[in-house]
Design a protein around this motif. Structure first.
Motif, mmCIF file in Angstrom:
data_model
loop_
_atom_site.group_PDB
_atom_site.id
_atom_site.type_symbol
_atom_site.label_atom_id
_atom_site.label_comp_id
_atom_site.label_asym_id
_atom_site.label_seq_id
_atom_site.Cartn_x
_atom_site.Cartn_y
_atom_site.Cartn_z
ATOM 1 N N ASP A 1 -3.259 0.583 -0.917
ATOM 2 C CA ASP A 1 -2.281 0.897 -1.967
ATOM 3 C C ASP A 1 -3.012 1.668 -3.047
ATOM 4 O OD1 ASP A 1 -0.462 0.734 -4.250
ATOM 5 O OD2 ASP A 1 0.574 -0.850 -3.150
ATOM 6 N N ASP A 2 -2.387 2.689 -3.603
ATOM 7 C CA ASP A 2 -3.060 3.470 -4.637
ATOM 8 C C ASP A 2 -3.075 2.750 -5.984
ATOM 9 O OD1 ASP A 2 -0.277 3.838 -4.756
ATOM 10 O OD2 ASP A 2 -0.506 5.672 -5.937
ATOM 11 N N ASN B 1 -5.830 4.996 -0.407
ATOM 12 C CA ASN B 1 -4.972 6.047 0.127
ATOM 13 C C ASN B 1 -5.032 5.967 1.649
ATOM 14 O OD1 ASN B 1 -7.138 7.914 1.176
ATOM 15 N ND2 ASN B 1 -7.664 7.985 -1.017
ATOM 16 N N ASP C 1 0.980 0.453 1.705
ATOM 17 C CA ASP C 1 1.960 0.989 0.767
ATOM 18 C C ASP C 1 2.483 2.314 1.310
ATOM 19 O OD1 ASP C 1 3.432 1.210 -1.643
ATOM 20 O OD2 ASP C 1 1.925 2.587 -2.438
ATOM 21 N N ILE C 2 3.749 2.610 1.052
ATOM 22 C CA ILE C 2 4.319 3.858 1.564
ATOM 23 C C ILE C 2 3.909 5.055 0.719
ATOM 24 C CG2 ILE C 2 6.476 5.124 1.925
ATOM 25 C CD1 ILE C 2 7.752 2.598 2.901
ATOM 26 N N MET C 3 4.040 4.934 -0.616
ATOM 27 C CA MET C 3 3.765 6.071 -1.496
ATOM 28 C C MET C 3 2.295 6.069 -1.914
ATOM 29 S SD MET C 3 6.687 7.496 -1.525
ATOM 30 C CE MET C 3 6.516 8.708 -2.843
ATOM 31 N N MET C 4 1.490 6.882 -1.225
ATOM 32 C CA MET C 4 0.061 6.993 -1.540
ATOM 33 C C MET C 4 -0.363 8.455 -1.505
ATOM 34 S SD MET C 4 -1.844 3.837 0.441
ATOM 35 C CE MET C 4 -1.366 4.410 2.074
ATOM 36 N N ASP D 1 0.375 9.660 3.017
ATOM 37 C CA ASP D 1 1.294 8.561 2.678
ATOM 38 C C ASP D 1 1.266 7.487 3.764
ATOM 39 O OD1 ASP D 1 3.530 8.964 4.691
ATOM 40 O OD2 ASP D 1 3.580 10.916 3.714
ATOM 41 N N GLY D 2 1.919 6.365 3.452
ATOM 42 C CA GLY D 2 1.864 5.221 4.346
ATOM 43 C C GLY D 2 2.499 5.461 5.697
ATOM 44 N N SER E 1 2.850 8.349 7.338
ATOM 45 C CA SER E 1 1.974 9.226 8.128
ATOM 46 C C SER E 1 0.754 8.460 8.626
ATOM 47 C CB SER E 1 1.533 10.430 7.295
ATOM 48 O OG SER E 1 2.646 11.199 6.887
ATOM 49 N N SER F 1 6.551 -1.544 -0.327
ATOM 50 C CA SER F 1 7.128 -0.395 -1.023
ATOM 51 C C SER F 1 8.098 -0.811 -2.098
ATOM 52 C CB SER F 1 7.842 0.518 -0.016
ATOM 53 O OG SER F 1 8.468 1.598 -0.678
#
Length: 235
Positions: free
Chosen positions: A10-11, A35, A54-57, A61-62, A64, A81
Motif C-alpha cells: 500500500d502506498d 507500490n 491496495d488497488i490505488m498505488m 496499480d494493484g 495490474s 481499497s
C-alpha cells in the motif's frame, strides 16, 4: 504461533505500518511494499503465503500487479481499497482476487479474512489428498461436508454442529442453490408436520451461520430469500 509470511502493499505507509503491527501480533511474518513494483520484487526474493494489495498505488496499480502475480502464482490475494462500489468489487474478484476489503476496515474482520484465506490456501494445496480421504463428501467453496463422518469442514477446519444443525446443513448442501421454505426444512429435518415453525428454523439457521460464516450478519453461504425461505449458495 503462525509461521506464514504475508506481504502488505500500500502506498500509505501508515496503513502498512498498522496492518504490519496487527498481523505480527497474530504471529505472522510481515513484508512491506509501497507500490506494485516493490511487491513483485518481494515475491521474487521471498516466499509469501498471502498478499494484501491496495488497488490505488503508484508505478504499478494493484490490479495490474495482481494480474502479473497470477501469471505464475495462486497464493491468496486480498484487495484493500477505498472504492466501495459493487462493480469495483466484482471487477477485482473477477480478475483473480480471493477477497475484497473496503477501507476503512475493521481490524478484527481483516484478521479473520486473512486467517480464512490462509487456511483455505494451505488446505486446498493438499486438496487431492483430502479428496481421497473424504471421497464421500460434498464440496462447496470453502465448505466440505463429509457424509461418512457426519462432519463439516470450514476452510479445512472441522466445525462442531448439533445433530439437528447437521441435518439442516446436509439438506441444503445436497441441494445447493435450491430455496427451501422454513416449513419444508422443518418437515424434512424434524420429520414432523410443520405448524408455526418459522422461528424454530430461523434460530437454527442463525446458529449454523455463527459456526460456518466469517461474518454471520453478511453470510456467504447460508442465504435467506426474503418471503420464501433459505438456500445454500452454490460455489
Amino acid at each position: 504461533m503462525s509461521q506464514e509470511t504475508i506481504l502488505v502493499a500500500d502506498d500509505d505507509r501508515e496503513i502498512v505500518r498498522a496492518i504490519q503491527k496487527l498481523l505480527e501480533m497474530e504471529g505472522y511474518r510481515v513484508l512491506c511494499a509501497y507500490n506494485g513494483l516493490e511487491a513483485l520484487e518481494q515475491l521474487v526474493e521471498q516466499e509469501v503465503h498471502l498478499i494484501i494489495l491496495d488497488i490505488m498505488m503508484p508505478k504499478m496499480d494493484g490490479l495490474s500487479t495482481m494480474m502479473k502475480i497470477r501469471e505464475s502464482k495462486n497464493i491468496p490475494i486480498l484487495l484493500l481499497s477505498a472504492k466501495t462500489e459493487e462493480s469495483d468489487k466484482v471487477l477485482g474478484l473477477s480478475m483473480g482476487a480471493d477477497d475484497y476489503i473496503s477501507k476503512p476496515y475493521q481490524p478484527a474482520e481483516l484478521v479473520a479474512r486473512v486467517k480464512s484465506s490462509l487456511r483455505r490456501y494451505l488446505y486446498l494445496g493438499n486438496r487431492e489428498k483430502a479428496k481421497e480421504e473424504k471421497s464421500n463428501a460434498i464440496e462447496n467453496g470453502g465448505l466440505l461436508l463429509n457424509l461418512d463422518e457426519k462432519q463439516i469442514y470450514v476452510d479445512g477446519d472441522p466445525v462442531k454442529l448439533t445433530a439437528t444443525e447437521y441435518r439442516i446443513v446436509e439438506l441444503l448442501m445436497k441441494n445447493r442453490g435450491r430455496v427451501f421454505s422454513a416449513e419444508e426444512i422443518y418437515e424434512r429435518v424434524w420429520k414432523e408436520q410443520a405448524f408455526a415453525t418459522e422461528n424454530t428454523v430461523m434460530v437454527h439457521i442463525r446458529r449454523i451461520r455463527e459456526k460456518i460464516e466469517i461474518n454471520p450478519k453478511v453470510p456467504k453461504y447460508l442465504k435467506v430469500v426474503w418471503g420464501i425461505g433459505y438456500k445454500m449458495e452454490k460455489y
